[in-house]
Write a protein that holds these residues in place. Structure first.
Motif, short mmCIF file in Angstrom:
data_model
loop_
_atom_site.label_atom_id
_atom_site.label_comp_id
_atom_site.label_asym_id
_atom_site.label_seq_id
_atom_site.Cartn_x
_atom_site.Cartn_y
_atom_site.Cartn_z
N LEU A 94 89.02 -54.26 63.61
CA LEU A 94 88.15 -53.08 63.57
C LEU A 94 88.80 -51.90 64.28
N ALA A 95 89.45 -52.17 65.40
CA ALA A 95 90.16 -51.10 66.10
C ALA A 95 91.24 -50.52 65.21
N GLY A 96 91.95 -51.40 64.47
CA GLY A 96 92.99 -50.94 63.57
C GLY A 96 92.45 -50.12 62.42
N ARG A 97 91.19 -50.30 62.09
CA ARG A 97 90.55 -49.52 61.02
C ARG A 97 89.94 -48.22 61.54
N GLY A 98 90.09 -47.97 62.84
CA GLY A 98 89.66 -46.69 63.38
C GLY A 98 88.35 -46.69 64.13
N ALA A 145 84.14 -47.68 68.92
CA ALA A 145 83.47 -48.63 69.81
C ALA A 145 83.07 -49.81 68.94
N ILE A 146 82.89 -50.98 69.57
CA ILE A 146 82.69 -52.21 68.81
C ILE A 146 81.59 -53.05 69.45
N SER A 147 80.78 -53.67 68.59
CA SER A 147 79.79 -54.63 69.08
C SER A 147 79.90 -55.94 68.32
N PRO A 149 85.43 -49.08 74.12
CA PRO A 149 84.13 -49.52 74.62
C PRO A 149 83.60 -50.65 73.72
N CYS A 150 83.21 -51.76 74.32
CA CYS A 150 82.74 -52.91 73.54
C CYS A 150 81.49 -53.49 74.18
N THR A 151 80.64 -54.08 73.34
CA THR A 151 79.40 -54.67 73.79
C THR A 151 79.07 -55.85 72.90
N THR A 152 77.96 -56.53 73.21
CA THR A 152 77.49 -57.62 72.36
C THR A 152 76.00 -57.43 72.11
N GLY A 192 82.33 -49.95 64.98
CA GLY A 192 82.68 -51.23 64.39
C GLY A 192 81.73 -52.36 64.75
N LEU A 193 81.49 -53.23 63.79
CA LEU A 193 80.57 -54.35 63.95
C LEU A 193 81.28 -55.65 63.61
N ILE A 194 81.22 -56.62 64.52
CA ILE A 194 81.65 -57.98 64.21
C ILE A 194 80.39 -58.73 63.80
#
Length: 247
Positions: free
Chosen positions: A66-70, A73-75, A104-107, A14-16
């Motif tokens: 994004l987590a709800g969409r499956g 990991a997210i950045s 797991p998340c990052t920026t 996932g991407l913000i």
């Protein structure tokens, strides 16, 4: 009983992203064709402190979506959006994302630091699309993390949608100008702004100068894949692709 030969599910990351449209930047699928990416937009109005302040409170909610969409990991794929309040804020922001999603998340600011460190760069020439205030915030952020920006030169762009329209040749010229301003004091280049489409420019500049160019979007995808625990080799990612993904 028959045995299924169905392949395992593809990774979903996932991407913000700052633009409202919430589109996946083109570098991700190009670098990692075996990964699926999904994006959630923030509707950032301008690439400056005023614009950041208007959307920063939406970041955690975007991660939850994004987590709800499956997403596995997210950045937060906005470099300046994560460094503009300094290193401590960037660390807290990543922690809030992890707490909110249990993922797991990052920026992207973590990504550029990871890329510079993996490349052994402690003195860097900073090229960007930013106005001077944002450039100086980046210089301070790098300094807080033990990396000296020997110079910082930006295009002065604040319109979010304009970033993706900056051509490869303009990015090459920006990097070459910045490298000249460094006067031989830098070990490599940082091309900062997640909205820039930069893979081809990175390849050209690295060939011309013989140094590593860490660019926000390619580094962001490289870092996210590592954060997700995936051992995948990126395609067309320049010298950074050859570096071990160290923390």
């Amino acid at each position: 009983m028959s045995t299924s030969n169905t392949p395992s599910a593809r990774p979903l990351l996932g991407l913000i992203v700052p633009p409202a449209a919430g589109l996946v930047p083109p570098e991700g699928p190009q670098m990692y064709p075996e990964v699926d990416f999904i994006a959630q937009g923030l509707a950032l109005a301008s690439v400056d402190k005023q614009g950041y302040d208007q959307v920063i409170g939406q970041v955690v909610d975007a991660a939850r979506k994004l987590a709800g969409r499956g997403a596995q990991a997210i950045s937060l794929m906005g470099t300046s959006l994560s460094f503009y309040r300094g290193s401590e804020f960037n660390e807290r922001l990543a922690e809030h994302l992890r707490e909110a999603t249990s993922l797991p998340c990052t920026t992207m600011s973590h990504a550029i630091l990871r890329g510079l460190r993996a490349s052994g760069i402690t003195r860097v020439a900073v090229a960007s699309s930013y106005i001077e205030d944002v450039n100086q915030r980046l210089v301070r952020f790098l300094g807080e993390n033990g990396i000296e920006a020997v110079c910082a030169y930006g295009l002065g762009v604040t319109e979010v949608s304009a970033m993706a329209r900056i051509s490869t040749q303009e990015l090459v010229d920006l990097c070459l100008t910045t490298w000249r301003l460094a006067q031989g004091k830098a070990q490599g280049l940082l091309l900062s702004c997640g909205g820039l489409v930069s893979l081809e420019a990175v390849r050209i500049v690295e060939e011309q100068l013989g140094v590593t160019v860490v660019s926000s979007s390619p580094a962001g995808f490289w870092d996210l894949v590592a954060t997700a625990g995936l051992e995948l080799y990126p395609q067309d990612a320049g010298r950074l692709a050859r570096e071990r993904q160290t923390a």
